[in-house]
Design an enzyme around this catalytic site. Structure first.
Site, PDB file in Angstrom:
ATOM      1  N   SER A  11       0.864  -1.175   0.000  1.00  0.00           N
ATOM      2  CA  SER A  11       0.000   0.000   0.000  1.00  0.00           C
ATOM      3  C   SER A  11       0.895   1.217   0.000  1.00  0.00           C
ATOM      4  O   SER A  11       2.106   1.117   0.159  1.00  0.00           O
ATOM      5  CB  SER A  11      -0.881   0.026   1.239  1.00  0.00           C
ATOM      6  OG  SER A  11      -0.080   0.351   2.357  1.00  0.00           O
ATOM      7  N   LYS A  12       0.278   2.351  -0.188  1.00  0.00           N
ATOM      8  CA  LYS A  12       1.043   3.605  -0.194  1.00  0.00           C
ATOM      9  C   LYS A  12       1.898   3.695   1.066  1.00  0.00           C
ATOM     10  O   LYS A  12       2.992   4.232   1.048  1.00  0.00           O
ATOM     11  CB  LYS A  12       0.080   4.786  -0.255  1.00  0.00           C
ATOM     12  CG  LYS A  12      -0.475   5.008  -1.634  1.00  0.00           C
ATOM     13  CD  LYS A  12      -0.069   6.388  -2.140  1.00  0.00           C
ATOM     14  CE  LYS A  12      -0.068   6.470  -3.643  1.00  0.00           C
ATOM     15  NZ  LYS A  12      -1.384   6.471  -4.245  1.00  0.00           N
ATOM     16  N   ARG A  13       1.362   3.164   2.179  1.00  0.00           N
ATOM     17  CA  ARG A  13       2.080   3.276   3.446  1.00  0.00           C
ATOM     18  C   ARG A  13       3.380   2.462   3.462  1.00  0.00           C
ATOM     19  O   ARG A  13       4.334   2.818   4.111  1.00  0.00           O
ATOM     20  CB  ARG A  13       1.184   2.869   4.621  1.00  0.00           C
ATOM     21  CG  ARG A  13       0.563   4.071   5.314  1.00  0.00           C
ATOM     22  CD  ARG A  13      -0.452   3.662   6.319  1.00  0.00           C
ATOM     23  NE  ARG A  13      -1.634   3.099   5.655  1.00  0.00           N
ATOM     24  CZ  ARG A  13      -2.184   1.936   5.952  1.00  0.00           C
ATOM     25  NH1 ARG A  13      -1.692   1.208   6.914  1.00  0.00           N
ATOM     26  NH2 ARG A  13      -3.244   1.522   5.307  1.00  0.00           N
ATOM     27  N   THR A  14       3.392   1.344   2.729  1.00  0.00           N
ATOM     28  CA  THR A  14       4.612   0.520   2.751  1.00  0.00           C
ATOM     29  C   THR A  14       5.606   0.983   1.678  1.00  0.00           C
ATOM     30  O   THR A  14       6.613   0.342   1.449  1.00  0.00           O
ATOM     31  CB  THR A  14       4.290  -0.981   2.530  1.00  0.00           C
ATOM     32  OG1 THR A  14       3.585  -1.092   1.287  1.00  0.00           O
ATOM     33  CG2 THR A  14       3.488  -1.570   3.651  1.00  0.00           C
ATOM     34  N   GLY A  15       5.316   2.081   1.032  1.00  0.00           N
ATOM     35  CA  GLY A  15       6.240   2.604   0.014  1.00  0.00           C
ATOM     36  C   GLY A  15       5.491   2.852  -1.274  1.00  0.00           C
ATOM     37  O   GLY A  15       4.271   2.688  -1.327  1.00  0.00           O
TER      38      GLY A  15
END
Ligand code: GLU
Length: 491
Positions: free
Chosen positions: A252-256
């Site tokens: 996801s955006k959060r993991t990169g």
């Protein structure tokens, strides 16, 4: 019948790396079967529509060479390709289903449905429509329609049958029809739901093979029932397992970064992206790892896509990238670099284009073996385009190489200066540079590193750079002399 596949994204944002894999598998399967690959935009959920995303998706797919044979930009016989332009078609088919008693009007308000859901949830029951409107008499339905009540249309899911399909990757999947909801096919606003539109369109567009992400498996029985209701032949389904991020976390955006665009912006080569992505989930049954797109078309087998989750690792993709960069024809790689720079960093491009083409090519040839991403070119080359601004004496000293004082540094630089100034040396020939230096260093009874280390630092101003001899070859006689002289003056 010839093969027809499709990619059917909703225009909700970027093309993510996991969607790219799905597109790639569709593309490879289609091309190896001389089929047709369609792009259809599923834009009936207007609340999720993101302005500009359709154009963006098409641009990204074109950048990675996965261009559909038919789609909004290159229409063929199966258009329109935007579901929002196909509303009349869905109306026609929904009427057909109602007339055949395969679907029914539902007048339940959203309040009633919410209450029903909450009640089921409180009893730990699966949330499903209770089929209240399914049992209305014809007269009741007509009266409610006449009253102008809002309605949806639901599928009349047959009772007590088994719903099955054979998945190309997972094998046979069967579920009892009692577990399938009487799903909404047409919403109150006259827009179809995804389930209805996808089946109508895949049928009308002659799609033979649906290759998509396996989060759609629970929806597939609904689609199967719709094919049955219409009496249409079913396409083959293949559901590709999910792609996870490092540490088995959801990508996801959060993991990169997860958008294909972000990788293109980081200047990954399309060859590397496609090669790496193809291997995430597909087993080529060989130890070979490098496949060009035409080799992938030849070798890819849908049945060799495994069921297990695959993990996307950017480091690993860099590794593939380094391989492709290293093996590229330098002139071609330069053209690529220029294209990327033109798009993403025109200031830097203009700066380096002010230098002779041969000079730039020499730099790229030198760096090619160590670039992991094209963007590293900019980070690794400042001293080729600007003179070093600071001279840090600590960088020159190197105990191991017996350069322990400023005087040692000066001795080495003076020797190097003499060698470069000497007309015997041909600085346009790497061999001549190397041989002359080795000879002169020996004559001076010094060690190679003892001379070359400080020269390297004087020419680059950096802790890490290509070696002194390579720098002399690239920078040329005049520039090398100028930088060494300047260093001698300053230290
Ligand atoms: N519009 C769906 C999506 O964006 C397509 C699913 C399918 O391929 O059937 O995922």
């Amino acid at each position: 019948m010839s093969i027809v596949t499709r990619f059917a994204p909703s225009p909700t944002g970027y093309v993510h790396i996991w969607s790219l894999r799905t597109v790639l598998y569709n593309y490879l399967f289609t091309k190896q079967n001389d089929g047709k690959f369609l792009l259809r935009i599923e834009d009936t959920d207007r609340s999720r529509y993101v302005e500009g995303s359709i154009e963006n998706m098409m641009n990204v797919l074109a950048s990675v060479w996965l261009i559909a044979d038919e789609g909004p930009n290159n229409p063929g016989a199966n258009g329109p390709y935007l579901q929002s332009e196909r509303l009349d078609i869905y109306q026609k088919y929904i009427k057909e289903l109602i007339a055949d008693d395969k679907a029914y009007y539902c007048f339940c308000t959203s309040e009633r449905l919410t209450e029903l859901r909450e009640e089921q949830q409180s009893l730990w029951l699966p949330t499903k429509y209770d089929k209240k409107c399914r049992y209305h008499s014809v007269q009741e339905t007509e009266d409610l329609l006449k009253e102008g009540k809002d309605f949806t249309v639901r599928l009349k899911v047959p009772e007590n049958i088994e719903v099955s399909f054979v998945d190309g990757i997972r094998g046979k999947i069967t579920i009892p029809s009692k577990d399938v909801d009487d799903q909404v096919l047409m919403k109150t606003d006259g827009f179809p739901t995804y389930h209805f539109a996808v089946v109508v369109d895949d049928h009308l567009m002659w799609v033979t093979d649906i290759i998509r992400w396996d989060e759609w498996i629970p929806s597939t029985p609904k689609h199967v029932l719709l094919y049955h209701a219409f009496g249409w032949e079913m396409p083959r389904f293949s559901h590709v397992p999910p792609l996870l991020g490092a540490g088995w976390k959801k990508l996801s955006k959060r993991t990169g970064d997860v958008s294909v665009e972000s990788f293109l912006e980081k200047w990954f080569l399309t060859e590397a992206i496609l090669n790496y992505i193809a291997l995430l989930g597909w087993n080529p049954k060989t130890t070979e790892e490098y496949f060009t797109i035409s080799e992938l078309i030849e070798r890819f087998k849908l049945s060799d896509v495994h069921r297990a989750w695959a993990v996307f690792e950017e480091d690993r993709m860099e590794w593939f990238n380094a391989h492709y960069i290293k093996n590229y024809n330098t002139q071609k790689l330069w053209d690529k670099l220029e294209t990327y720079l033109h798009r993403y960093d025109s200031t830097f491009l203009n700066k380096i284009l002010a230098f002779p083409a041969q000079y730039n090519l020499k730099i790229l040839a030198e760096l090619q073996t160590r670039l992991k991403r094209l963007i590293d070119f900019k980070e690794l080359t400042p001293f080729f385009y600007d003179d070093p601004t600071q001279i840090d004496i600590d960088l020159f000293l190197n105990e191991k190489m017996k350069i322990e004082s400023v005087e040692d540094v000066k001795n080495s630089l003076r020797l190097a200066l003499k060698v470069i100034e000497n007309s015997d040396i041909d600085v346009t020939n790497p061999e001549s540079i190397k041989d002359t230096f080795i000879e002169k260093i020996k004559e001076a009874e010094m060690k190679n590193g003892q001379v070359l280390w400080p020269v390297r630092v004087a020419l680059s101003g950096e802790k890490f750079s290509p070696g002194a001899l390579e720098l002399i070859y690239i920078l040329g006689r005049e520039k090398s002399i100028e930088r060494i002289q300047k260093t001698l003056k300053v230290i």
